[in-house]
Design a protein around this motif. Structure first.
Motif, PDB file in Angstrom:
ATOM      1  N   LEU A  48      75.684 -23.561  97.557  1.00 53.05           N
ATOM      2  CA  LEU A  48      77.002 -24.177  97.620  1.00 53.05           C
ATOM      3  C   LEU A  48      76.875 -25.692  97.778  1.00 53.05           C
ATOM      4  O   LEU A  48      77.599 -26.464  97.126  1.00 53.05           O
ATOM      5  CB  LEU A  48      77.805 -23.583  98.774  1.00 53.05           C
ATOM      6  CG  LEU A  48      79.205 -24.173  99.001  1.00 53.05           C
ATOM      7  CD1 LEU A  48      80.091 -23.962  97.770  1.00 53.05           C
ATOM      8  CD2 LEU A  48      79.856 -23.556 100.242  1.00 53.05           C
ATOM      9  N   CYS A  49      75.950 -26.117  98.640  1.00 52.13           N
ATOM     10  CA  CYS A  49      75.720 -27.553  98.823  1.00 52.13           C
ATOM     11  C   CYS A  49      75.236 -28.192  97.523  1.00 52.13           C
ATOM     12  O   CYS A  49      75.652 -29.315  97.187  1.00 52.13           O
ATOM     13  CB  CYS A  49      74.713 -27.792  99.935  1.00 52.13           C
ATOM     14  SG  CYS A  49      75.329 -27.462 101.611  1.00 52.13           S
ATOM     15  N   TRP A  50      74.386 -27.506  96.785  1.00 51.40           N
ATOM     16  CA  TRP A  50      73.903 -28.044  95.505  1.00 51.40           C
ATOM     17  C   TRP A  50      75.060 -28.222  94.520  1.00 51.40           C
ATOM     18  O   TRP A  50      75.120 -29.222  93.802  1.00 51.40           O
ATOM     19  CB  TRP A  50      72.853 -27.132  94.917  1.00 51.40           C
ATOM     20  CG  TRP A  50      71.515 -27.231  95.589  1.00 51.40           C
ATOM     21  CD1 TRP A  50      71.081 -28.230  96.392  1.00 51.40           C
ATOM     22  CD2 TRP A  50      70.442 -26.294  95.493  1.00 51.40           C
ATOM     23  NE1 TRP A  50      69.797 -27.983  96.825  1.00 51.40           N
ATOM     24  CE2 TRP A  50      69.378 -26.803  96.291  1.00 51.40           C
ATOM     25  CE3 TRP A  50      70.259 -25.071  94.848  1.00 51.40           C
ATOM     26  CZ2 TRP A  50      68.165 -26.137  96.420  1.00 51.40           C
ATOM     27  CZ3 TRP A  50      69.053 -24.409  94.983  1.00 51.40           C
ATOM     28  CH2 TRP A  50      68.015 -24.927  95.751  1.00 51.40           C
ATOM     29  N   TRP A  55      79.027 -32.129  91.890  1.00 52.41           N
ATOM     30  CA  TRP A  55      80.399 -32.532  91.623  1.00 52.41           C
ATOM     31  C   TRP A  55      80.786 -33.813  92.347  1.00 52.41           C
ATOM     32  O   TRP A  55      81.584 -34.605  91.831  1.00 52.41           O
ATOM     33  CB  TRP A  55      81.353 -31.403  92.018  1.00 52.41           C
ATOM     34  CG  TRP A  55      81.424 -30.308  90.992  1.00 52.41           C
ATOM     35  CD1 TRP A  55      80.591 -29.233  90.888  1.00 52.41           C
ATOM     36  CD2 TRP A  55      82.352 -30.193  89.922  1.00 52.41           C
ATOM     37  NE1 TRP A  55      80.939 -28.444  89.827  1.00 52.41           N
ATOM     38  CE2 TRP A  55      82.035 -29.013  89.207  1.00 52.41           C
ATOM     39  CE3 TRP A  55      83.443 -30.962  89.501  1.00 52.41           C
ATOM     40  CZ2 TRP A  55      82.743 -28.587  88.098  1.00 52.41           C
ATOM     41  CZ3 TRP A  55      84.160 -30.529  88.388  1.00 52.41           C
ATOM     42  CH2 TRP A  55      83.798 -29.363  87.697  1.00 52.41           C
ATOM     43  N   VAL A  56      80.234 -34.004  93.554  1.00 55.32           N
ATOM     44  CA  VAL A  56      80.599 -35.182  94.357  1.00 55.32           C
ATOM     45  C   VAL A  56      79.307 -35.865  94.829  1.00 55.32           C
ATOM     46  O   VAL A  56      78.879 -35.687  95.975  1.00 55.32           O
ATOM     47  CB  VAL A  56      81.474 -34.793  95.574  1.00 55.32           C
ATOM     48  CG1 VAL A  56      82.068 -36.041  96.233  1.00 55.32           C
ATOM     49  CG2 VAL A  56      82.562 -33.815  95.187  1.00 55.32           C
ATOM     50  N   PRO A  57      78.672 -36.640  93.967  1.00 57.35           N
ATOM     51  CA  PRO A  57      77.386 -37.263  94.323  1.00 57.35           C
ATOM     52  C   PRO A  57      77.468 -38.165  95.557  1.00 57.35           C
ATOM     53  O   PRO A  57      76.453 -38.356  96.250  1.00 57.35           O
ATOM     54  CB  PRO A  57      77.038 -38.081  93.072  1.00 57.35           C
ATOM     55  CG  PRO A  57      77.803 -37.431  91.971  1.00 57.35           C
ATOM     56  CD  PRO A  57      79.064 -36.929  92.586  1.00 57.35           C
ATOM     57  N   ALA A  58      78.628 -38.701  95.868  1.00 53.24           N
ATOM     58  CA  ALA A  58      78.745 -39.623  96.997  1.00 53.24           C
ATOM     59  C   ALA A  58      78.407 -38.963  98.334  1.00 53.24           C
ATOM     60  O   ALA A  58      77.984 -39.644  99.273  1.00 53.24           O
ATOM     61  CB  ALA A  58      80.160 -40.204  97.051  1.00 53.24           C
ATOM     62  N   LEU A  62      74.767 -36.559 103.039  1.00 53.38           N
ATOM     63  CA  LEU A  62      75.241 -35.658 104.096  1.00 53.38           C
ATOM     64  C   LEU A  62      74.882 -34.217 103.777  1.00 53.38           C
ATOM     65  O   LEU A  62      74.431 -33.459 104.652  1.00 53.38           O
ATOM     66  CB  LEU A  62      76.748 -35.803 104.259  1.00 53.38           C
ATOM     67  CG  LEU A  62      77.425 -34.830 105.246  1.00 53.38           C
ATOM     68  CD1 LEU A  62      76.848 -34.987 106.644  1.00 53.38           C
ATOM     69  CD2 LEU A  62      78.931 -35.028 105.248  1.00 53.38           C
ATOM     70  N   LEU A  63      75.052 -33.821 102.524  1.00 55.05           N
ATOM     71  CA  LEU A  63      74.723 -32.458 102.129  1.00 55.05           C
ATOM     72  C   LEU A  63      73.225 -32.199 102.228  1.00 55.05           C
ATOM     73  O   LEU A  63      72.804 -31.079 102.530  1.00 55.05           O
ATOM     74  CB  LEU A  63      75.220 -32.184 100.710  1.00 55.05           C
ATOM     75  CG  LEU A  63      76.747 -32.165 100.553  1.00 55.05           C
ATOM     76  CD1 LEU A  63      77.130 -32.066  99.087  1.00 55.05           C
ATOM     77  CD2 LEU A  63      77.349 -31.008 101.339  1.00 55.05           C
TER      78      LEU A  63
END
Length: 316
Positions: A48-50, A55-58, A62-63
């Motif tokens: 899920l984090c991947w 989708w949201v590289p910014a 944190l991920l």
């Protein structure tokens, strides 16, 4: 205390009973299917984090930290597996090694070798995890030295395979990577040979990771490489947090209470430093084969009955 025992150690004073009357429902053991489900859950969070990373590289940094916490949790799952009463690993344990061991650069056999010896000799000079008393600054220096533990373990795989083939390398392999402190000649030790032979799976796994990194360097670096390094630091932190520098003289209950600590019992621990209740470390040493799911209630049981003797957590 021997790791095969689910009973508390004998106490060395009149303040504690010979055997604490722990209810049987608090002493449940882990099972391979249960550990596989737990490993699959951690991988679901990682995946899920991947997806969110893509989708949201910014939010990728944190991920990466959150993924590190789930990789740390995979190591805890494998840790539970090595306390199971197994002699030969079947298909279930092999799959568990792939899902929970290789991603954090260890094998069932290697972890079993040094970790069970740690339980047997906790706080003694022969304890593989023994750390001498030190000031806070020295403790920081020790943490910085231990931080690269997972990258160091990556090197264990190739050397282990060489040691399997070359007897002259078996003693250095066991001393350096399996943390053996026996001082014995281990050239023909069957357990060392088994650990060296088992490195083949880890080497193959990291060759696949290397090939993927060459093909997709940015994705693999941010999605696995950086979390892997962060996990190494988290593991080093946990190693120092869950063991005190106290010197003990034996394997009594009082010795266990002196040389082990609970830690990471809050939300930071659950996410990063002590996932899956591994921070309930005192009761884990008292009952090493009890499943991680039972540790919080078991800890509460001991704290309720021995409030003046059960140690306070060393770190949040």
């Amino acid at each position: 205390m021997r790791p095969s025992s689910c009973a508390p150690l004998i106490a060395n004073s009149g303040h504690l009973p010979l055997r604490a009357p722990v209810p049987l429902e608090l002493l449940g053991r882990a099972t391979v299917p249960g550990l596989l489900r737990l490993a699959a859950t951690q991988w679901a969070w990682i995946c899920l984090c991947w997806v969110v990373m893509a989708w949201v590289p910014a939010v990728a940094p944190l991920l990466a930290l959150l993924i590190a916490g789930r990789l740390h949790a995979l190591g805890v799952v494998l840790h539970d597996a090595i306390h199971l009463p197994w002699r030969h690993s079947g298909p279930g344990l092999r799959l568990l090694a792939l899902l929970a061991g290789y991603p954090v650069a260890t094998t069932l056999e290697a972890m079993r070798y040094h970790h069970l010896r740690h339980h047997r000799d906790a706080g003694l000079p022969s304890d593989p995890y023994r750390r001498p008393p030190a000031s806070p600054w020295r403790q920081l220096a020790v943490w910085l030295r231990v931080c690269p533990i997972l990258p160091f373990w990556v090197l264990r795989g190739p050397l282990g395979l060489l040691a399997w083939l070359l007897p002259s390398l078996r003693n250095p392999y066991a001393r350096l990577f399996l943390q053996d402190r026996s001082g014995q000649d281990l050239t023909h030790h069957p357990e060392v040979l088994g650990c060296a032979r088992a490195e083949s799976g880890q080497v193959l796994f990291h060759l696949v990771v290397l090939a993927a990194a060459l093909r997709w360097p940015s994705a693999v670096g941010l999605g696995y490489g950086l979390p892997f390094l962060l996990t190494s630091g988290l593991c080093a932190w946990r190693l120092l947090a869950e063991h005190t520098p106290s010197t003990v003289q034996g394997r009594t209950l009082r010795d266990v209470l002196a040389c082990t600590s609970d830690h990471g019992l809050g939300w930071v621990g659950r996410l990063l430093t002590a996932p899956l209740h591994v921070g309930c470390h005192v009761v884990h040493h008292l009952h090493p084969q009890v499943s991680l799911h039972h540790l919080p209630r078991l800890r509460d049981w001991y704290r309720l009955r021995y409030p003046d003797l059960y140690p306070l957590p060393r770190r949040p």
